[in-house]
Design an enzyme around this catalytic site. Sequence first.
Site, PDB file in Angstrom:
ATOM      1  N   HIS A   1       0.096  -5.929  -6.908  1.00 33.48           N
ATOM      2  CA  HIS A   1       1.342  -5.185  -7.109  1.00 33.48           C
ATOM      3  C   HIS A   1       2.533  -6.135  -7.059  1.00 33.48           C
ATOM      4  CE1 HIS A   1      -0.101  -0.859  -6.008  1.00 33.48           C
ATOM      5  NE2 HIS A   1      -0.875  -1.459  -6.894  1.00 33.48           N
TER       6      HIS A   1
ATOM      7  N   TYR B   1       7.817   4.517  -1.046  1.00 37.25           N
ATOM      8  CA  TYR B   1       8.218   4.835   0.327  1.00 37.25           C
ATOM      9  C   TYR B   1       9.412   5.779   0.233  1.00 37.25           C
ATOM     10  CZ  TYR B   1       5.462   0.795   2.016  1.00 37.25           C
ATOM     11  OH  TYR B   1       4.454  -0.086   2.314  1.00 37.25           O
TER      12      TYR B   1
ATOM     13  N   PRO C   1       2.975   1.273  10.928  1.00 34.37           N
ATOM     14  CA  PRO C   1       2.425   0.855   9.631  1.00 34.37           C
ATOM     15  C   PRO C   1       3.443   0.737   8.495  1.00 34.37           C
ATOM     16  CG  PRO C   1       1.772   3.107  10.153  1.00 34.37           C
ATOM     17  CD  PRO C   1       2.455   2.576  11.361  1.00 34.37           C
TER      18      PRO C   1
ATOM     19  N   LYS D   1       1.987  -4.350   8.021  1.00 34.21           N
ATOM     20  CA  LYS D   1       1.829  -5.680   8.618  1.00 34.21           C
ATOM     21  C   LYS D   1       0.666  -5.829   9.610  1.00 34.21           C
ATOM     22  CE  LYS D   1       4.955  -7.825   6.474  1.00 34.21           C
ATOM     23  NZ  LYS D   1       4.260  -7.859   5.194  1.00 34.21           N
TER      24      LYS D   1
ATOM     25  N   TYR E   1       8.127  -8.336   3.062  1.00 33.77           N
ATOM     26  CA  TYR E   1       7.028  -7.459   2.634  1.00 33.77           C
ATOM     27  C   TYR E   1       5.857  -8.270   2.085  1.00 33.77           C
ATOM     28  CZ  TYR E   1       4.745  -3.238   0.944  1.00 33.77           C
ATOM     29  OH  TYR E   1       3.841  -2.221   0.762  1.00 33.77           O
TER      30      TYR E   1
HETATM   31  P1  RFL Z   1      -9.323  -3.198  15.375  1.00 33.71           P
HETATM   32  O1  RFL Z   1      -9.437  -2.931  13.916  1.00 33.71           O
HETATM   33  O2  RFL Z   1      -8.810  -2.122  16.243  1.00 33.71           O
HETATM   34  O3  RFL Z   1     -10.762  -3.648  15.862  1.00 33.71           O
HETATM   35  C1  RFL Z   1     -11.084  -3.777  17.229  1.00 33.71           C
HETATM   36  C2  RFL Z   1     -12.567  -3.583  17.405  1.00 33.71           C
HETATM   37  O4  RFL Z   1     -12.891  -3.773  18.777  1.00 33.71           O
HETATM   38  C3  RFL Z   1     -13.761  -2.743  19.194  1.00 33.71           C
HETATM   39  N1  RFL Z   1     -13.623  -2.565  20.656  1.00 33.71           N
HETATM   40  C4  RFL Z   1     -14.504  -3.047  21.551  1.00 33.71           C
HETATM   41  N2  RFL Z   1     -15.652  -3.727  21.409  1.00 33.71           N
HETATM   42  C5  RFL Z   1     -16.328  -4.059  22.532  1.00 33.71           C
HETATM   43  N3  RFL Z   1     -15.908  -3.717  23.791  1.00 33.71           N
HETATM   44  C6  RFL Z   1     -14.757  -3.035  23.974  1.00 33.71           C
HETATM   45  N4  RFL Z   1     -14.342  -2.712  25.211  1.00 33.71           N
HETATM   46  C7  RFL Z   1     -14.004  -2.670  22.827  1.00 33.71           C
HETATM   47  N5  RFL Z   1     -12.849  -2.011  22.644  1.00 33.71           N
HETATM   48  C8  RFL Z   1     -12.643  -1.951  21.334  1.00 33.71           C
HETATM   49  C9  RFL Z   1     -13.336  -1.535  18.404  1.00 33.71           C
HETATM   50  O5  RFL Z   1     -14.371  -0.557  18.316  1.00 33.71           O
HETATM   51  C10 RFL Z   1     -13.008  -2.169  17.054  1.00 33.71           C
HETATM   52  O6  RFL Z   1     -14.126  -2.209  16.198  1.00 33.71           O
HETATM   53  O7  RFL Z   1      -8.412  -4.491  15.649  1.00 33.71           O
HETATM   54  P2  RFL Z   1      -8.221  -5.833  14.790  1.00 33.71           P
HETATM   55  O8  RFL Z   1      -9.529  -6.389  14.359  1.00 33.71           O
HETATM   56  O9  RFL Z   1      -7.267  -6.672  15.550  1.00 33.71           O
HETATM   57  O10 RFL Z   1      -7.545  -5.349  13.417  1.00 33.71           O
HETATM   58  C11 RFL Z   1      -6.235  -4.872  13.404  1.00 33.71           C
HETATM   59  C12 RFL Z   1      -6.086  -3.796  12.333  1.00 33.71           C
HETATM   60  O11 RFL Z   1      -7.166  -2.889  12.411  1.00 33.71           O
HETATM   61  C13 RFL Z   1      -4.793  -3.053  12.530  1.00 33.71           C
HETATM   62  O12 RFL Z   1      -3.699  -3.943  12.720  1.00 33.71           O
HETATM   63  C14 RFL Z   1      -4.388  -2.169  11.374  1.00 33.71           C
HETATM   64  O13 RFL Z   1      -5.416  -1.325  10.918  1.00 33.71           O
HETATM   65  C15 RFL Z   1      -3.212  -1.339  11.867  1.00 33.71           C
HETATM   66  N6  RFL Z   1      -3.095  -0.124  11.135  1.00 33.71           N
HETATM   67  C16 RFL Z   1      -2.528  -0.202   9.923  1.00 33.71           C
HETATM   68  N7  RFL Z   1      -2.044  -1.401   9.485  1.00 33.71           N
HETATM   69  C17 RFL Z   1      -1.483  -1.493   8.271  1.00 33.71           C
HETATM   70  O14 RFL Z   1      -1.095  -2.609   7.883  1.00 33.71           O
HETATM   71  N8  RFL Z   1      -1.379  -0.362   7.471  1.00 33.71           N
HETATM   72  C18 RFL Z   1      -1.861   0.867   7.883  1.00 33.71           C
HETATM   73  O15 RFL Z   1      -1.775   1.836   7.162  1.00 33.71           O
HETATM   74  C19 RFL Z   1      -2.452   0.979   9.149  1.00 33.71           C
HETATM   75  N9  RFL Z   1      -2.927   2.170   9.600  1.00 33.71           N
HETATM   76  C20 RFL Z   1      -3.595   1.090  11.663  1.00 33.71           C
HETATM   77  C21 RFL Z   1      -3.526   2.243  10.864  1.00 33.71           C
HETATM   78  C22 RFL Z   1      -4.160   1.172  12.955  1.00 33.71           C
HETATM   79  C23 RFL Z   1      -4.629   2.382  13.468  1.00 33.71           C
HETATM   80  N10 RFL Z   1      -5.153   2.403  14.829  1.00 33.71           N
HETATM   81  C24 RFL Z   1      -5.352   1.173  15.555  1.00 33.71           C
HETATM   82  C25 RFL Z   1      -5.380   3.531  15.602  1.00 33.71           C
HETATM   83  C26 RFL Z   1      -4.008   3.443  11.345  1.00 33.71           C
HETATM   84  C27 RFL Z   1      -4.575   3.526  12.638  1.00 33.71           C
HETATM   85  C28 RFL Z   1      -5.100   4.873  13.061  1.00 33.71           C
HETATM   86  C1  PHB Z   2      -2.023   2.380   3.094  1.00 30.98           C
HETATM   87  O1  PHB Z   2      -2.338   2.336   1.882  1.00 30.98           O
HETATM   88  O2  PHB Z   2      -2.771   2.859   3.938  1.00 30.98           O
HETATM   89  C2  PHB Z   2      -0.698   1.853   3.496  1.00 30.98           C
HETATM   90  C3  PHB Z   2       0.088   1.186   2.578  1.00 30.98           C
HETATM   91  C4  PHB Z   2       1.329   0.706   2.960  1.00 30.98           C
HETATM   92  C5  PHB Z   2       1.772   0.895   4.242  1.00 30.98           C
HETATM   93  C6  PHB Z   2       0.975   1.544   5.170  1.00 30.98           C
HETATM   94  C7  PHB Z   2      -0.271   2.039   4.790  1.00 30.98           C
HETATM   95  O3  PHB Z   2       2.995   0.442   4.602  1.00 30.98           O
END
Ligand code: RFL
Ligand code: PHB
Length: 390
Positions: free
Chosen positions: A72, A201, A293, A297, A385
């Site tokens: 994009h 957005y 989110p 980032k 971004y």
């Molecule tokens: P993760 O992905 O949370 O992975 C951590 C892993 O550790 C495991 N774990 C354990 N394992 C062993 N013993 C324990 N005691 C443990 N406790 C936990 C968990 O089961 C899991 O598998 O962290 P990591 O790898 O640092 O990755 C980070 C990303 O996942 C995170 O920054 C993003 O997904 C944040 N985030 C979003 N970021 C975006 O850029 N755009 C989004 O749209 C977006 N949506 C989100 C999100 C994070 C969410 N969380 C954390 C609730 C939506 C949600 C719901």
């Molecule tokens: C998503 O596609 O899940 C998404 C994209 C952009 C954002 C957050 C989430 O800023």
Amino acid sequence: MRTQVAIIGSGPSGLLLGQLLATIGIETVILERSSREHVLGRVRAGVLEQGTVDLLGEAGVADRLHTEGLQHSGISLAFDGRLHRIDLTGLTGGKHVTVYGQTEVTHDLMDKREAAGLVTVYEASNVAPRDFGGASPFVSYHKDGVTHRIDCDFIAGCDGYHGISRGSVPEGALKTFERQYPFGWLGVLAEVPPVDHELIYANHERGFALCSMRSPRRSRYYVQVPADERVEDWPDDRFWDELRRRLPSQTAAAVTTGPSFEKSIAPLRSFVAEPMRFGRLFLVGDAAHIVPPTGAKGLNLAASDVRYLFAGLREFYSHQSEAGLDAYSAKALARVWKAVRFSWWMTTILHRFPETGEFGQRIQEAELDYLVHSKAASTALAENYVGLPY
Ligand code: RFL
Ligand code: PHB
């Protein structure tokens, strides 16, 4: 059992670190609390910075990303009843972002790890990092009613915000910074074509909305909801109606609706723990910091942490130098705080806050107007971004 680096958590941070270390022959064991299916069932981020794409390439897991990822070159901000495009590529000297779901990134990394025969213990309970203040750390865990112990050189705490690693650090050694937002994002995935070829957005008096996608046939949409909202109260029809009400009329008319096959509410939070290293334990990704989110980032910050830690470990194993490991926390935090600032700012300008009065509302409108009409302001948004340099 013994390994060189014990990794707690098989999210993107843990898997990517493990894969990069494998490319230089460093052994890892990953301990994951959940099952493989559960980890892959979580729907999260969707936008990758170029630095993240490059790092996945370095780890040898970018083949599918290169064929299926969508490049994009812009995003739109919707307010005042119309779309205002931010030309990311034009404003940043040719950079772009790639839309490719976190679920797919995780899938690719897991497949690669399995193909290489590297060890991941799923459904490991009571995982505990131990003795990381000294030279002989180890991790203990339970599996199938038996307690196991893995001795190692280093422990990488890649276990997310709710993990055990950060909580294992002695009290007083950690300083935390936190901001909660009084709303969450209700997100749906649906097998329908996205409303636009780029992300939208939207700031609307009914609240924020985001039009995103996973592929030309699969859409990801979000609407801002109060923090205590329940998913059960949002049947599909209600979601689609609310989304369309928050978009400019022409855009709303172009939304293709369909049954959702995933629907969840994510709270919004900014959080940072400092420092990110305690002796031989390193905190990586969401274990150390959370961003709302809005700036896309979270996953990208996890990748930059991994890159700094990987560089430090490589230097340690190849040159017996601890300089890179010593620099890890400060380097990672410098980048983290800039993304925390950007994500907080994007959240602030795009959402409706319950406490905003008329003055605050006018300030928000003035900021959006300035943002899309000033090249300097648009450039600042664009350069953050697409991702600040590592
Ligand atoms: P993760 O992905 O949370 O992975 C951590 C892993 O550790 C495991 N774990 C354990 N394992 C062993 N013993 C324990 N005691 C443990 N406790 C936990 C968990 O089961 C899991 O598998 O962290 P990591 O790898 O640092 O990755 C980070 C990303 O996942 C995170 O920054 C993003 O997904 C944040 N985030 C979003 N970021 C975006 O850029 N755009 C989004 O749209 C977006 N949506 C989100 C999100 C994070 C969410 N969380 C954390 C609730 C939506 C949600 C719901
Ligand atoms: C998503 O596609 O899940 C998404 C994209 C952009 C954002 C957050 C989430 O800023």
